[in-house]
Design a protein around this motif. Structure first.
Motif, mmCIF file in Angstrom:
data_model
loop_
_atom_site.group_PDB
_atom_site.id
_atom_site.type_symbol
_atom_site.label_atom_id
_atom_site.label_comp_id
_atom_site.label_asym_id
_atom_site.label_seq_id
_atom_site.Cartn_x
_atom_site.Cartn_y
_atom_site.Cartn_z
ATOM 1 N N ASP A 167 0.836 -1.203 0.000
ATOM 2 C CA ASP A 167 0.000 0.000 0.000
ATOM 3 C C ASP A 167 0.869 1.250 0.000
ATOM 4 O OD1 ASP A 167 -2.514 -1.377 0.258
ATOM 5 O OD2 ASP A 167 -1.974 -1.785 2.336
ATOM 6 N N PRO A 168 0.408 2.318 -0.625
ATOM 7 C CA PRO A 168 1.144 3.581 -0.525
ATOM 8 C C PRO A 168 1.115 4.081 0.917
ATOM 9 C CG PRO A 168 -0.995 3.914 -1.557
ATOM 10 C CD PRO A 168 -0.809 2.435 -1.446
ATOM 11 N N VAL A 169 2.134 4.807 1.288
ATOM 12 C CA VAL A 169 2.231 5.323 2.651
ATOM 13 C C VAL A 169 1.119 6.337 2.892
ATOM 14 C CG1 VAL A 169 3.680 6.638 4.242
ATOM 15 C CG2 VAL A 169 4.710 4.917 2.756
ATOM 16 N N THR A 170 0.450 6.211 4.042
ATOM 17 C CA THR A 170 -0.621 7.145 4.375
ATOM 18 C C THR A 170 -0.024 8.469 4.862
ATOM 19 O OG1 THR A 170 -0.762 6.444 6.691
ATOM 20 C CG2 THR A 170 -2.066 5.211 5.076
ATOM 21 N N ALA A 171 -0.863 9.498 4.897
ATOM 22 C CA ALA A 171 -0.400 10.810 5.355
ATOM 23 C C ALA A 171 0.088 10.746 6.794
ATOM 24 C CB ALA A 171 -1.533 11.831 5.225
ATOM 25 N N ASP A 172 -0.548 9.931 7.617
ATOM 26 C CA ASP A 172 -0.145 9.840 9.021
ATOM 27 C C ASP A 172 1.199 9.121 9.169
ATOM 28 O OD1 ASP A 172 -2.433 11.121 10.307
ATOM 29 O OD2 ASP A 172 -3.572 9.450 9.486
ATOM 30 N N TRP A 181 13.014 8.890 15.231
ATOM 31 C CA TRP A 181 12.899 7.609 15.929
ATOM 32 C C TRP A 181 11.991 6.606 15.217
ATOM 33 C CZ3 TRP A 181 7.836 6.840 16.955
ATOM 34 C CH2 TRP A 181 7.022 7.970 17.132
ATOM 35 N N PHE A 182 11.367 6.984 14.106
ATOM 36 C CA PHE A 182 10.387 6.114 13.441
ATOM 37 C C PHE A 182 10.855 5.725 12.051
ATOM 38 C CE2 PHE A 182 6.783 5.353 10.640
ATOM 39 C CZ PHE A 182 6.015 4.477 11.379
ATOM 40 N N GLY A 183 10.685 4.445 11.716
ATOM 41 C CA GLY A 183 10.979 3.977 10.373
ATOM 42 C C GLY A 183 10.033 2.863 9.962
ATOM 43 N N MET A 184 9.871 2.669 8.653
ATOM 44 C CA MET A 184 9.034 1.596 8.132
ATOM 45 C C MET A 184 9.614 1.119 6.820
ATOM 46 S SD MET A 184 4.870 1.536 7.735
ATOM 47 C CE MET A 184 4.819 2.174 6.057
ATOM 48 N N GLU A 185 9.601 -0.206 6.614
ATOM 49 C CA GLU A 185 10.155 -0.773 5.396
ATOM 50 C C GLU A 185 9.321 -1.970 4.961
ATOM 51 O OE1 GLU A 185 14.090 -2.119 6.300
ATOM 52 O OE2 GLU A 185 13.412 -3.742 7.609
ATOM 53 N N ALA A 186 9.346 -2.260 3.670
ATOM 54 C CA ALA A 186 8.681 -3.435 3.136
ATOM 55 C C ALA A 186 9.542 -4.666 3.404
ATOM 56 C CB ALA A 186 8.445 -3.275 1.638
ATOM 57 N N ALA A 187 8.891 -5.768 3.770
ATOM 58 C CA ALA A 187 9.608 -7.008 4.081
ATOM 59 C C ALA A 187 8.663 -8.181 3.849
ATOM 60 C CB ALA A 187 10.103 -6.987 5.527
#
Length: 217
Positions: A167-172, A181-187
């Motif tokens: 999914d595309p990243v949401t605005a939030d 301190w925040f990160g997100m990656e596809a796995a």
């Protein structure tokens, strides 16, 4: 601007996975019940936030009309739903509001009248973690909880969410990614990597397959 208040992972074994964390060298804090919400948790407190292992105690409560919009039931069963087992609660910095774009208000029965959580359920992109904001009155450190751990973990300096997501990243999520301190990656699978103290000891501990969790400390 925002800081971490606490973060959770849904337990699949009524919280017994917390024993792995104590064996690793974390000091367990107080447990907690969520009356009317149907969940309970075991907790580990650090100098700047805490970790919850949450599970469903009362299915009828967590699936009630009052609680169902939070999608907590769906997050409790990631093997059977498309929802991740993760949730992240933030605190706003004083006089610097952090605004959610797509929120609902949730007033659990254990809150005082007039108080509520702002929640981003991500029901349309369920692999993303649930986001919620602690009411200002409650968004303070729990001073009586133990924060000294034999393994030496003091402060959470980064959370990295690994998600099987297209999914595309949401605005939030996009707003949170501006925080250091925040990160997100596809796995390929769900996993939460928690960094303590900027990885001062240069060590890694994985709790898989019991929990989708690993520590850099």
């Amino acid at each position: 601007m925002a800081t971490i208040d606490h973060f959770f992972i849904f337990s699949q074994r009524k919280g017994t996975e917390a024993d792995l964390l104590t064996q690793f060298g974390l000091t367990e804090g107080s447990s907690n019940q969520h009356p009317g919400q149907g969940t309970a948790c075991r907790r580990f407190f650090f100098e700047n936030c805490f970790l919850e292992l949450v599970w469903v105690e009362n299915e009828s409560e967590v699936r009630s009309n009052e609680v169902a919009p939070t999608c907590l039931w769906e997050r409790s069963a990631p093997a059977h739903t498309a929802f991740s087992p993760f949730g992240l609660c933030i605190r706003e910095e004083e006089n610097r509001p952090f605004l959610f774009s797509n929120k609902i208000l949730y007033a659990p029965s254990y809150f005082s009248q007039g108080m509520s959580f702002e929640i981003v359920t991500h029901a349309d992109c369920p692999a993303f973690p649930m986001l919620f904001k602690m009411p200002w009155e409650l968004g303070k450190l729990r001073s009586k909880e133990p924060t000294a751990h034999p393994v030496g973990c003091k402060q959470v300096t980064r959370l990295m969410y690994s998600l099987p997501v297209t999914d595309p990243v949401t605005a939030d999520i996009e707003a949170l990614k501006k925080e250091s301190w925040f990160g997100m990656e596809a796995a390929g699978n769900f996993k939460l990597t928690v960094e303590f103290d900027n990885n001062r000891q240069h060590k890694l501990k994985s709790f898989a397959p019991d929990l989708p969790l690993e520590f850099y400390y």
